[in-house]
Motif scaffolding. Structure first.
Motif, short mmCIF file in Angstrom:
data_model
loop_
_atom_site.label_atom_id
_atom_site.label_comp_id
_atom_site.label_asym_id
_atom_site.label_seq_id
_atom_site.Cartn_x
_atom_site.Cartn_y
_atom_site.Cartn_z
N ASP A 163 0.83 -1.21 0.00
CA ASP A 163 0.00 0.00 0.00
C ASP A 163 0.86 1.26 0.00
O ASP A 163 0.45 2.30 -0.52
N PHE A 164 2.07 1.17 0.58
CA PHE A 164 2.95 2.33 0.70
C PHE A 164 4.01 2.38 -0.40
O PHE A 164 4.64 3.42 -0.59
N LEU A 165 4.20 1.28 -1.10
CA LEU A 165 5.26 1.21 -2.11
C LEU A 165 4.70 1.26 -3.53
O LEU A 165 5.26 0.67 -4.45
N GLN A 166 3.60 1.98 -3.72
CA GLN A 166 2.97 2.08 -5.04
C GLN A 166 3.76 2.96 -6.00
O GLN A 166 3.57 2.89 -7.21
N GLY A 167 4.63 3.81 -5.48
CA GLY A 167 5.41 4.71 -6.33
C GLY A 167 4.87 6.12 -6.32
O GLY A 167 3.69 6.36 -6.00
N GLY A 168 5.72 7.05 -6.68
CA GLY A 168 5.36 8.47 -6.59
C GLY A 168 4.20 8.88 -7.46
O GLY A 168 3.42 9.77 -7.10
N THR A 169 4.03 8.23 -8.61
CA THR A 169 2.95 8.62 -9.52
C THR A 169 1.58 8.18 -9.01
O THR A 169 0.56 8.60 -9.54
N ASN A 295 5.70 19.85 -6.61
CA ASN A 295 6.47 20.76 -7.45
C ASN A 295 6.11 20.59 -8.93
O ASN A 295 6.01 21.58 -9.67
N GLU A 296 5.89 19.37 -9.37
CA GLU A 296 5.47 19.15 -10.76
C GLU A 296 4.10 19.79 -11.02
O GLU A 296 3.87 20.35 -12.09
N GLN A 297 3.21 19.70 -10.05
CA GLN A 297 1.89 20.31 -10.20
C GLN A 297 1.97 21.83 -10.30
O GLN A 297 1.07 22.48 -10.84
N ALA A 298 3.07 22.40 -9.78
CA ALA A 298 3.27 23.84 -9.86
C ALA A 298 4.11 24.23 -11.07
O ALA A 298 4.50 25.40 -11.22
N GLY A 299 4.42 23.27 -11.94
CA GLY A 299 5.19 23.56 -13.14
C GLY A 299 6.67 23.33 -12.99
O GLY A 299 7.45 23.63 -13.91
N GLY A 300 7.12 22.78 -11.88
CA GLY A 300 8.53 22.53 -11.64
C GLY A 300 8.93 21.12 -12.03
O GLY A 300 8.20 20.40 -12.71
N ALA A 301 10.12 20.72 -11.60
CA ALA A 301 10.65 19.40 -11.92
C ALA A 301 11.42 18.86 -10.72
O ALA A 301 11.87 19.63 -9.86
N ALA A 302 11.54 17.54 -10.68
CA ALA A 302 12.31 16.89 -9.61
C ALA A 302 12.97 15.64 -10.18
O ALA A 302 12.37 14.90 -10.95
N SER A 303 14.21 15.40 -9.77
CA SER A 303 15.00 14.32 -10.34
C SER A 303 15.91 13.73 -9.26
O SER A 303 16.23 14.39 -8.27
N ASN A 304 16.34 12.49 -9.48
CA ASN A 304 17.38 11.92 -8.62
C ASN A 304 18.75 12.09 -9.28
O ASN A 304 19.75 11.55 -8.82
N GLY A 305 18.77 12.85 -10.37
CA GLY A 305 20.00 13.08 -11.11
C GLY A 305 20.02 12.37 -12.45
O GLY A 305 20.74 12.77 -13.36
N PHE A 306 19.21 11.31 -12.56
CA PHE A 306 19.21 10.50 -13.77
C PHE A 306 17.82 10.24 -14.33
O PHE A 306 17.67 9.88 -15.49
N GLN A 307 16.79 10.39 -13.48
CA GLN A 307 15.43 10.15 -13.95
C GLN A 307 14.45 10.98 -13.13
O GLN A 307 14.78 11.47 -12.04
N ARG A 308 13.25 11.12 -13.70
CA ARG A 308 12.17 11.80 -12.98
C ARG A 308 11.98 11.14 -11.62
O ARG A 308 11.87 9.92 -11.52
N LEU A 309 11.96 11.95 -10.59
CA LEU A 309 11.96 11.39 -9.25
C LEU A 309 10.72 10.57 -8.96
O LEU A 309 10.79 9.54 -8.27
N LEU A 310 9.56 10.98 -9.46
CA LEU A 310 8.33 10.24 -9.20
C LEU A 310 8.36 8.84 -9.80
O LEU A 310 7.54 8.00 -9.43
N GLU A 311 9.29 8.58 -10.72
CA GLU A 311 9.39 7.26 -11.33
C GLU A 311 10.48 6.39 -10.71
O GLU A 311 10.70 5.26 -11.15
N VAL A 312 11.13 6.91 -9.68
CA VAL A 312 12.10 6.09 -8.95
C VAL A 312 11.33 5.03 -8.16
O VAL A 312 10.42 5.38 -7.39
N PRO A 313 11.61 3.74 -8.33
CA PRO A 313 10.82 2.70 -7.64
C PRO A 313 11.02 2.76 -6.13
O PRO A 313 12.12 3.00 -5.63
N ALA A 314 9.94 2.53 -5.40
CA ALA A 314 9.99 2.45 -3.95
C ALA A 314 10.15 1.00 -3.53
O ALA A 314 9.38 0.13 -3.96
N GLN A 315 11.15 0.73 -2.70
CA GLN A 315 11.43 -0.65 -2.29
C GLN A 315 11.33 -0.86 -0.79
O GLN A 315 11.19 -1.99 -0.33
N SER A 316 11.41 0.24 -0.01
CA SER A 316 11.28 0.13 1.44
C SER A 316 10.74 1.46 1.98
O SER A 316 10.86 2.49 1.32
N VAL A 317 10.16 1.42 3.17
CA VAL A 317 9.46 2.61 3.67
C VAL A 317 10.41 3.73 4.06
O VAL A 317 10.02 4.90 4.06
#
Length: 337
Positions: A163-169, A295-317
């Motif tokens: 339930d908590f590891l669904q991902g940022g999107t 931030n994306e909803q406000a027109g900004g961007a977020a990254s981990n340096g290599f990919q859109r941050l919301l698409e970084v997979p969640a593996q632990s809480v």
């Protein structure tokens, strides 16, 4: 007689001014955006606002009732807990549990999932109850960060890790509360970003920043330059460019405070990996994801340096992640670096 009329006219003019749109009224007006929620999400947002009011009270009187400083304990990640960390954690847990709309909570202050007993509830929350709490001793802005998901496990059963590891999107709402010169609640439900300022004398949050849009570019960079030698080479190069362009270096050391300033004025916040923290230091679920979504909803961007941050997979809480967030042009340049 003329003076009396002038006084009455002035009073009438002031009374004619609108008081403003309260948070409760704004939520109610926008409830139709979530027909599947039948008011539950609206109530959940109100519960968060209630806890924020209580924490605001505690923060404002912290120096008077000896609730500043370290508690003498550590959280589940080995970080020293401040007294206000514990207080804010308790306040938010009580509000979310008693509100009845949350089935489970992940908090920075607890290692495991907190089960509220509301197994029929449709939502789970990931939260940092009080980010930057060590700054309270020196009267610097601090904040709360939260993220809301619609659970995927069956209603009537306890929540599960997935339930908590669904991902940022998959977030359906996220936001933060900034406790500073004024207390501001900023949130999104995926339809833009709105900010509300707390009016203590009335006990209400009023709409003060409607439909926030962050600038496409900025001239502020926020990073702890004391760690510069430990940053990756590309990040050191980018910071050198910022200096050459005479960008303003602004770093409070309070994530919510730094982010809020850059959201409104344009800029970038950087928390790179280092040799000691190769995965970064900020937590993905309750720091990076919610701020990235907002931030994306406000027109900004977020990254981990290599990919859109919301698409970084969640593996632990309590997963950690590097964070580069702010004006989109600045984030793109960091990724290139």
């Amino acid at each position: 007689m003329k003076d009396n009329r002038l006084v009455r006219d002035t009073i009438d003019e002031k009374l004619a001014l609108p008081v403003g749109v309260t948070l409760d009224r704004f939520i109610k007006w926008n409830q139709q955006d979530f027909p599947f929620a039948t008011g539950e999400l609206s109530q959940l947002l109100r519960d968060i606002a209630l806890a924020a009011k209580i924490v605001n009270r505690e923060v404002n009187r912290a120096g008077l009732v000896d609730i500043t400083g370290a508690s003498g304990a550590a959280n589940c990640q080995g970080e020293s807990q401040q007294k206000l960390d514990v207080i804010a954690h308790i306040r938010f847990m009580r509000a979310l549990t008693n509100g009845g709309e949350v089935a489970g909570i992940v908090s920075e202050e607890e290692e495991e999932i907190l089960y509220t007993g509301n197994d029929q509830a449709r939502y789970v929350v990931a939260i940092d109850p009080l980010d930057g709490s060590s700054n309270i001793d020196v009267n610097v802005s601090i904040g709360t960060i939260f993220s809301i998901y619609r659970r995927i496990s069956p209603l009537g059963t306890p929540v599960v890790l997935d339930d908590f590891l669904q991902g940022g999107t998959a977030q359906i709402a996220a936001g933060y509360v900034l406790y500073g010169t004024s207390t501001v609640l900023v949130y999104t439900t995926g339809r833009g970003v709105n900010g509300f300022t707390y009016e203590a004398s009335l006990g209400e949050f009023f709409l003060s920043h409607p439909m926030i849009r962050t600038p496409e570019d900025g001239a502020i960079y926020s990073v702890n330059e004391g760690n510069l030698p430990a940053f990756p080479g590309g990040i050191r190069t980018y910071i050198d460019r910022c200096r050459e362009r005479n960008y303003a270096a602004r770093y409070i050391g309070s994530l919510v405070g730094d982010f809020h300033r850059n959201l409104l004025k344009g800029g970038i916040y950087l928390y790179p990996p280092t040799a000691k923290a190769p995965q970064g230091k900020l937590r993905l679920l309750y720091e990076c994801y919610p701020l990235a979504f907002l931030n994306e909803q406000a027109g900004g961007a977020a990254s981990n340096g290599f990919q859109r941050l919301l698409e970084v997979p969640a593996q632990s809480v309590h997963q950690r992640c590097p964070l580069y967030i702010g004006s989109p042009r600045m984030v793109r340049e960091v990724e290139e670096a």
